[in-house]
Scaffold this active site. Structure first.
Site, mmCIF file in Angstrom:
data_model
loop_
_atom_site.group_PDB
_atom_site.id
_atom_site.type_symbol
_atom_site.label_atom_id
_atom_site.label_comp_id
_atom_site.label_asym_id
_atom_site.label_seq_id
_atom_site.Cartn_x
_atom_site.Cartn_y
_atom_site.Cartn_z
ATOM 1 N N GLY A 74 0.821 -1.189 0.000
ATOM 2 C CA GLY A 74 0.000 0.000 0.000
ATOM 3 C C GLY A 74 0.863 1.249 0.000
ATOM 4 N N GLY A 75 0.232 2.383 -0.286
ATOM 5 C CA GLY A 75 0.922 3.660 -0.173
ATOM 6 C C GLY A 75 1.570 4.137 -1.458
ATOM 7 N N GLN A 76 2.295 5.234 -1.321
ATOM 8 C CA GLN A 76 2.908 5.918 -2.448
ATOM 9 C C GLN A 76 4.416 5.660 -2.471
ATOM 10 O OE1 GLN A 76 1.337 8.337 -4.623
ATOM 11 N NE2 GLN A 76 -0.706 8.437 -3.715
ATOM 12 N N HIS A 80 14.438 4.113 0.319
ATOM 13 C CA HIS A 80 15.206 3.289 1.259
ATOM 14 C C HIS A 80 16.682 3.439 0.928
ATOM 15 C CE1 HIS A 80 11.538 1.477 2.587
ATOM 16 N NE2 HIS A 80 11.306 0.864 1.445
ATOM 17 N N LEU A 154 7.796 -1.297 7.748
ATOM 18 C CA LEU A 154 8.107 0.068 8.174
ATOM 19 C C LEU A 154 9.552 0.423 7.847
ATOM 20 C CD1 LEU A 154 9.970 0.483 11.061
ATOM 21 C CD2 LEU A 154 8.149 -1.023 11.842
ATOM 22 N N CYS A 171 5.718 9.696 0.197
ATOM 23 C CA CYS A 171 4.379 9.172 0.488
ATOM 24 C C CYS A 171 3.284 9.988 -0.200
ATOM 25 C CB CYS A 171 4.135 9.096 1.991
ATOM 26 S SG CYS A 171 5.393 8.114 2.835
#
Length: 220
Positions: A74-76, A80, A154, A171
């Site tokens: 999920g998410g935009q 990293h 996370l 995000c």
């Protein structure tokens, strides 16, 4: 609670490229059954932008030489890189009797609790998953649930080069300011942050029996 359900296996993966770990957690999740153990993978990634399922290309402003990978969480878009702690909870949430929203809350609260150990006041937001300090984002979340099991997870900024975040709208929020633990007086290394966060996350999940391993499962 049976031992299987109360035991959490912690895998320390060191520094790894994103794609190989992503495919490994997909494989682990796809091949789980009701007897598979719950695991938390602790890792640091080489530089990469990952674009979630809700991601829009306009939020990737100028990736330059950093690869962009479209992924199934999920998410935009997020970044990293070295100096960032990434934790992947591979949990049978059906067996643990934890809902998806509840799992997100547990993860966010574990980060808040960990930072509180360093007298850092952090908080979650109902409308924007992640953890914040004075409206600046210190941790990002992006999960996927398949067959009642979680993967992805996370990313906590610890002591990293933050400049790649300026190449994206983190995000999906233009102008979102990012911050890291080192600036806040929190944990100063990924190793220290990992040790502390594994403790607070396992406490949040009510899983007290921790078994530590180095590397990926042999079956992968």
């Amino acid at each position: 609670m049976p031992l299987l359900e109360s035991t959490l296996h912690i895998r320390h993966l060191g520094r790894q490229d994103y794609e190989s770990v992503w495919h490994a957690m997909q494989h682990y999740t796809d091949n789980r059954d009701e007897n598979s153990q719950d695991e938390i993978w602790v890792v640091e990634h080489t530089p990469v932008f990952t674009q979630g399922q809700a991601g829009k290309s306009e939020h990737i402003l100028n990736p330059g030489d950093i690869p962009v990978i479209q992924v199934d969480r999920g998410g935009q878009v997020t970044y990293h890189g070295p100096g960032q702690l990434v934790i992947y909870p591979l949990l049978d949430i059906k067996r643990l009797k934890v809902g998806v929203r509840q799992l997100v809350t547990h993860i966010e609260q574990s980060i808040v609790n960990m930072l509180k150990r360093y007298d850092v006041e952090a908080y979650a937001k109902a409308d924007a998953p992640g953890v914040y300090v004075e409206e600046r984002k210190v941790a990002s979340l992006g999960l996927r649930i398949r067959k009642g099991c979680s993967f992805h997870g996370l990313a906590l900024n610890v002591d990293m080069d933050m400049s790649p975040f300026q190449r994206i709208n983190p995000c999906g929020y233009a102008g979102m300011e990012m911050i890291q633990c080192k600036q806040l007086g929190g944990p100063q290394t990924v190793e220290e942050a990992g040790k502390q966060l594994v403790e607070t996350l396992s406490q949040e999940l009510g899983l007290a029996n921790l078994v530590h391993h180095q590397g990926l499962p042999e079956s992968l």
